[in-house]
Design an enzyme around this catalytic site. Structure first.
Site, PDB file in Angstrom:
ATOM      1  N   SER A 274      11.573  31.585  -7.661  1.00  0.00           N
ATOM      2  CA  SER A 274      10.994  31.220  -9.108  1.00  0.00           C
ATOM      3  C   SER A 274       9.932  31.995  -9.599  1.00  0.00           C
ATOM      4  O   SER A 274       9.624  32.020 -10.821  1.00  0.00           O
ATOM      5  CB  SER A 274      10.971  29.680  -9.101  1.00  0.00           C
ATOM      6  OG  SER A 274      12.007  28.997  -8.804  1.00  0.00           O
ATOM      7  N   THR A 275       8.889  32.519  -8.877  1.00  0.00           N
ATOM      8  CA  THR A 275       7.587  33.053  -9.140  1.00  0.00           C
ATOM      9  C   THR A 275       7.526  34.154  -8.620  1.00  0.00           C
ATOM     10  O   THR A 275       7.974  34.744  -7.344  1.00  0.00           O
ATOM     11  CB  THR A 275       6.513  32.254  -8.889  1.00  0.00           C
ATOM     12  OG1 THR A 275       6.512  32.162  -7.472  1.00  0.00           O
ATOM     13  CG2 THR A 275       6.771  30.739  -9.550  1.00  0.00           C
TER      14      THR A 275
END
Length: 184
Positions: A10-11
């Protein structure tokens, strides 16, 4: 009949290649699809493209339930789509193949547990943010400079993909999408 590994983080701080390499070392596969994109939305471009190209007899391997979706209904919906297409789904960290009735039951329970874990995390995070705000320590995220968004729009208009624009400007893809959608 092909076997696909899908790895998503996600990051930018997370290493999607590390996840993909781990799965590749454990499972015989034909293709690896990696994506650095938020899991809070179902609009994950590479995952949606992968789902569309899967055909009967294919196998999809993911590291954990949360790679498929965040909510129980979302996870179960995707699992049903795969089942209807005749695609096998393996959740690596559980050792669960949803092709069997027992596997489906375990998968359903774990999808609900994953959702509960996420909700509890958000609850604890909200408590921490509330405390930090009360102590004057939390200011929230700083907004992107408008010149960054203007540059992004120029690059996109010039034909560069949004993923490449985000990478070049050192911002998250989901952040770029958020700012572009708020400009409409």
């Amino acid at each position: 009949m092909s076997t696909y590994i899908y790895a998503r983080t996600s990051t930018n701080e997370q290493n999607v290649n590390q996840q993909a390499e781990y799965l590749a070392s454990k499972h015989k596969h034909d293709f690896i699809v990696t994506e650095q994109f938020t899991g809070t939305t179902t609009d994950r471009p590479k995952f949606n493209k992968l789902l569309a190209q899967l055909v009967k007899g294919d196998r999809l391997i993911v590291r954990e339930v949360s790679r498929i979706g965040r909510s129980t209904s979302e996870v179960l919906d995707i699992a049903e789509q795969l089942k209807a297409k005749g695609v096998s789904l393996l959740i690596d960290n559980l050792g669960v193949d949803i092709d069997t009735p027992a596997g489906q039951m375990v998968f359903t329970v774990l999808a609900a547990a994953s959702k509960m874990e996420r909700d509890l995390l958000l609850e604890r995070q909200a408590i921490g943010i509330s405390r930090a705000k009360a102590e004057g320590k939390y200011k929230g995220r700083t907004s992107l400079d408008p010149s960054v968004i203007a540059t992004a729009k120029t690059l996109i208009a010039g034909g560069m993909s949004k993923a490449k624009v985000a990478k070049q400007l050192n911002i998250g893809e989901s952040t770029l999408y958020k700012y572009l959608s708020s400009e409409k």
